[in-house]
Structures are given as structure tokens and as C-alpha cells.
Design a protein around this motif. Sequence first.
Motif, PDB file in Angstrom:
ATOM      1  N   ARG B  63      43.546   8.540   4.439  1.00 21.29           N
ATOM      2  CA  ARG B  63      42.565   9.248   5.275  1.00 21.29           C
ATOM      3  C   ARG B  63      41.153   9.224   4.668  1.00 21.29           C
ATOM      4  NH1 ARG B  63      42.933  14.211   5.177  1.00 21.29           N
ATOM      5  NH2 ARG B  63      44.370  14.474   3.414  1.00 21.29           N
ATOM      6  N   PHE B  64      41.036   8.673   3.484  1.00 18.22           N
ATOM      7  CA  PHE B  64      39.745   8.656   2.789  1.00 18.22           C
ATOM      8  C   PHE B  64      39.134   7.255   2.859  1.00 18.22           C
ATOM      9  CE2 PHE B  64      40.089  12.802   0.788  1.00 18.22           C
ATOM     10  CZ  PHE B  64      41.449  13.032   0.804  1.00 18.22           C
ATOM     11  N   SER B  65      37.881   7.207   3.219  1.00 17.52           N
ATOM     12  CA  SER B  65      37.174   5.935   3.244  1.00 17.52           C
ATOM     13  C   SER B  65      35.735   6.173   2.807  1.00 17.52           C
ATOM     14  CB  SER B  65      37.219   5.313   4.637  1.00 17.52           C
ATOM     15  OG  SER B  65      36.573   6.145   5.571  1.00 17.52           O
ATOM     16  N   VAL B  66      35.109   5.096   2.368  1.00 18.73           N
ATOM     17  CA  VAL B  66      33.719   5.219   1.949  1.00 18.73           C
ATOM     18  C   VAL B  66      32.845   4.328   2.814  1.00 18.73           C
ATOM     19  CG1 VAL B  66      34.312   5.807  -0.421  1.00 18.73           C
ATOM     20  CG2 VAL B  66      33.893   3.400   0.191  1.00 18.73           C
ATOM     21  N   ASN B  67      31.584   4.721   2.878  1.00 15.20           N
ATOM     22  CA  ASN B  67      30.560   3.885   3.488  1.00 15.20           C
ATOM     23  C   ASN B  67      29.594   3.536   2.363  1.00 15.20           C
ATOM     24  OD1 ASN B  67      28.686   2.559   5.016  1.00 15.20           O
ATOM     25  ND2 ASN B  67      28.039   4.343   6.197  1.00 15.20           N
ATOM     26  N   LYS B  70      24.887  -0.729  -0.460  1.00 15.38           N
ATOM     27  CA  LYS B  70      24.334  -1.057  -1.776  1.00 15.38           C
ATOM     28  C   LYS B  70      22.813  -1.063  -1.775  1.00 15.38           C
ATOM     29  CE  LYS B  70      24.964  -4.222  -5.654  1.00 15.38           C
ATOM     30  NZ  LYS B  70      25.616  -5.461  -6.143  1.00 15.38           N
ATOM     31  N   ALA B  71      22.215  -1.638  -0.763  1.00 14.07           N
ATOM     32  CA  ALA B  71      20.755  -1.713  -0.725  1.00 14.07           C
ATOM     33  C   ALA B  71      20.136  -0.320  -0.656  1.00 14.07           C
ATOM     34  CB  ALA B  71      20.304  -2.546   0.465  1.00 14.07           C
ATOM     35  N   ALA B  72      20.772   0.546   0.055  1.00 13.33           N
ATOM     36  CA  ALA B  72      20.273   1.914   0.199  1.00 13.33           C
ATOM     37  C   ALA B  72      20.744   2.815  -0.939  1.00 13.33           C
ATOM     38  CB  ALA B  72      20.719   2.500   1.532  1.00 13.33           C
ATOM     39  N   LYS B  73      21.624   2.291  -1.782  1.00 14.08           N
ATOM     40  CA  LYS B  73      22.201   3.051  -2.889  1.00 14.08           C
ATOM     41  C   LYS B  73      22.826   4.346  -2.377  1.00 14.08           C
ATOM     42  CE  LYS B  73      19.141   0.906  -6.216  1.00 14.08           C
ATOM     43  NZ  LYS B  73      18.027   1.055  -7.161  1.00 14.08           N
ATOM     44  N   SER B  74      23.682   4.149  -1.400  1.00 13.97           N
ATOM     45  CA  SER B  74      24.356   5.270  -0.774  1.00 13.97           C
ATOM     46  C   SER B  74      25.855   5.039  -0.809  1.00 13.97           C
ATOM     47  CB  SER B  74      23.873   5.404   0.670  1.00 13.97           C
ATOM     48  OG  SER B  74      24.640   6.343   1.380  1.00 13.97           O
ATOM     49  N   PHE B  75      26.610   6.118  -1.017  1.00 13.77           N
ATOM     50  CA  PHE B  75      28.066   5.993  -1.187  1.00 13.77           C
ATOM     51  C   PHE B  75      28.708   7.253  -0.622  1.00 13.77           C
ATOM     52  CE2 PHE B  75      31.862   4.324  -2.821  1.00 13.77           C
ATOM     53  CZ  PHE B  75      32.525   5.229  -3.647  1.00 13.77           C
ATOM     54  N   SER B  76      28.855   7.319   0.684  1.00 11.73           N
ATOM     55  CA  SER B  76      29.388   8.527   1.302  1.00 11.73           C
ATOM     56  C   SER B  76      30.906   8.443   1.446  1.00 11.73           C
ATOM     57  CB  SER B  76      28.738   8.764   2.667  1.00 11.73           C
ATOM     58  OG  SER B  76      28.993   7.673   3.536  1.00 11.73           O
ATOM     59  N   LEU B  77      31.532   9.591   1.451  1.00 13.54           N
ATOM     60  CA  LEU B  77      32.988   9.700   1.572  1.00 13.54           C
ATOM     61  C   LEU B  77      33.325  10.325   2.912  1.00 13.54           C
ATOM     62  CD1 LEU B  77      35.889   9.637   0.268  1.00 13.54           C
ATOM     63  CD2 LEU B  77      35.433  11.999  -0.445  1.00 13.54           C
ATOM     64  N   LYS B  78      34.182   9.659   3.659  1.00 14.18           N
ATOM     65  CA  LYS B  78      34.642  10.195   4.936  1.00 14.18           C
ATOM     66  C   LYS B  78      36.096  10.594   4.817  1.00 14.18           C
ATOM     67  CE  LYS B  78      35.553   7.750   8.793  1.00 14.18           C
ATOM     68  NZ  LYS B  78      35.302   6.970  10.039  1.00 14.18           N
ATOM     69  N   ILE B  79      36.364  11.821   5.218  1.00 14.09           N
ATOM     70  CA  ILE B  79      37.742  12.314   5.234  1.00 14.09           C
ATOM     71  C   ILE B  79      38.127  12.511   6.692  1.00 14.09           C
ATOM     72  CG2 ILE B  79      39.347  14.084   4.434  1.00 14.09           C
ATOM     73  CD1 ILE B  79      37.287  14.791   2.256  1.00 14.09           C
ATOM     74  N   SER B  80      39.093  11.771   7.133  1.00 15.46           N
ATOM     75  CA  SER B  80      39.559  11.859   8.518  1.00 15.46           C
ATOM     76  C   SER B  80      40.737  12.812   8.614  1.00 15.46           C
ATOM     77  CB  SER B  80      39.976  10.467   9.026  1.00 15.46           C
ATOM     78  OG  SER B  80      38.917   9.558   8.900  1.00 15.46           O
TER      79      SER B  80
END
Lengths: 117, 117
Positions: B63-67, B70-80
Motif C-alpha cells: 500500500r506504500f508508494s513513492v513519487n 529527482k530534478a525537483a528533489k522531492s520524495f513523497s510517500l503515498k499510503i493507500s
Amino acid sequence: EAGVTQFPSHSVIEKGQTVTLRCDPISGHDNLYWYRRVMGKEIKFLLHFVKESKQDESGMPNNRFLAERTGGTYSTLKVQPAELEDSGVYFCASSQTTMFADRNEAFFGQGTRLTVV
Amino acid sequence: AQTVTQSQPEMSVQEAETVTLSCTYDTSENNYYLFWYKQPPSRQMILVIRQEAYKQQNATENRFSVNFQKAAKSFSLKISDSQLGDTAMYFCAFMKHFPDSNYQLIWGAGTKLIIKP
């Protein structure tokens, strides 16, 4: 298989006293790490053991902190004398190898909450 | 120096909803690893998911995925389909890639996630 265990889970001491935290890594893990989280701030790296040797102790805040890992098994972190700013949660982690293979990861203990009053 | 920023100190959602935790980082490195760790009320830190920077495909674990941007230096976590057991502190962490890593993690300040029944 037992995980990383830390003792005590919570310690309350007076300023100027000595406290010793203990970490038992997963059996067979040569690498042992100490981190701490001061309240409201980020978790910070303290030091890294490979077996009984200190690989990196660049995060140790000052000479009131002494870490040991005699025999390359469990580790202790002594704070002497403790100051108010030492309050926080001290985490220990262990890993099998430093070579970053695909599935290598560090396993964490539950942490020791240290309160200096 | 590397930094990791989690801009959401606390979030709460209803059970079964989807929630996204944000994380941004700053580094001049090209090869590195990013992690999301979870610390439930029992306090043992658990690895949720990891991402190698050289991999374009976003990591997923059930249920866990990331977005990972790299260019934006962003690493968000999605919990479904969030569950009550997902209630925990979530930490985003960064680690430089070495041939022989010392596992010195750089941590964000954490996001407290509360799943409401």
C-alpha cells in the motif's frame, strides 16, 4: 530472530549524573550505529562501529559522550556528566554489512528516552 | 551539506483514505538513496520503503508508494487504503551512495500521521 534491543527504554537522571545506555544488535551484524533525536529536532547520526572498531564518530557532540563495543557484540553509550541538552531519544541500529547491496538495511531498536532534569 | 525537509509536522486522515506525506531534500550528489521510516507508538523504527536515485521507476511496497522527482528533489510517500496500524511518526531520510557506505543517514524532522477510525 531477535531484533535490536536497547536498555533501558526510559531513563530520568539529574544534571551531572552519569547514564549508560546499552544496545544489543542483531546477532551476526558487524555494523552498529547510534543516532539521537533531541526533542523537536531531526535525528542525528552519532557514530558507527564495525565490529569493535569505531568507523566514524564524527557525530559525537562532545567528550562527555563515550561509546564502546568491546568484543564487537553489544555497545554502550555513556554520558558523563549529563547535561539538560542531552535529553532526547537515543536510537541504535545494526546492519550486516556496509556494502550497500539491494536488500541491505539497518534495523533499529526501540530507542532509549533520556530525560535530564 | 545535505538537508531533508518534511513540511508537515502532523497529519490526520480517516481510515481507508489515501494520504501523501511530503519530503524534499537538498544535495549536490548524483547517486544516493532515499528512505521512508515509520516509528509506531511502540517506538521501533521500521523501514517502509527505499528508493535508489539512479532508478527512474518509483518504488512500491504493497500500500506504500513513492513519487520520486529527482530534478525537483522531492520524495513523497503515498499510503493507500490507510489503516489504523499506519498511525506513527514517519521520517524521510537521505544517504549518500558510496562503494562502502557508512550508513550515515540524514533525517527529516518527521511527520506525525494519525489514522482515525
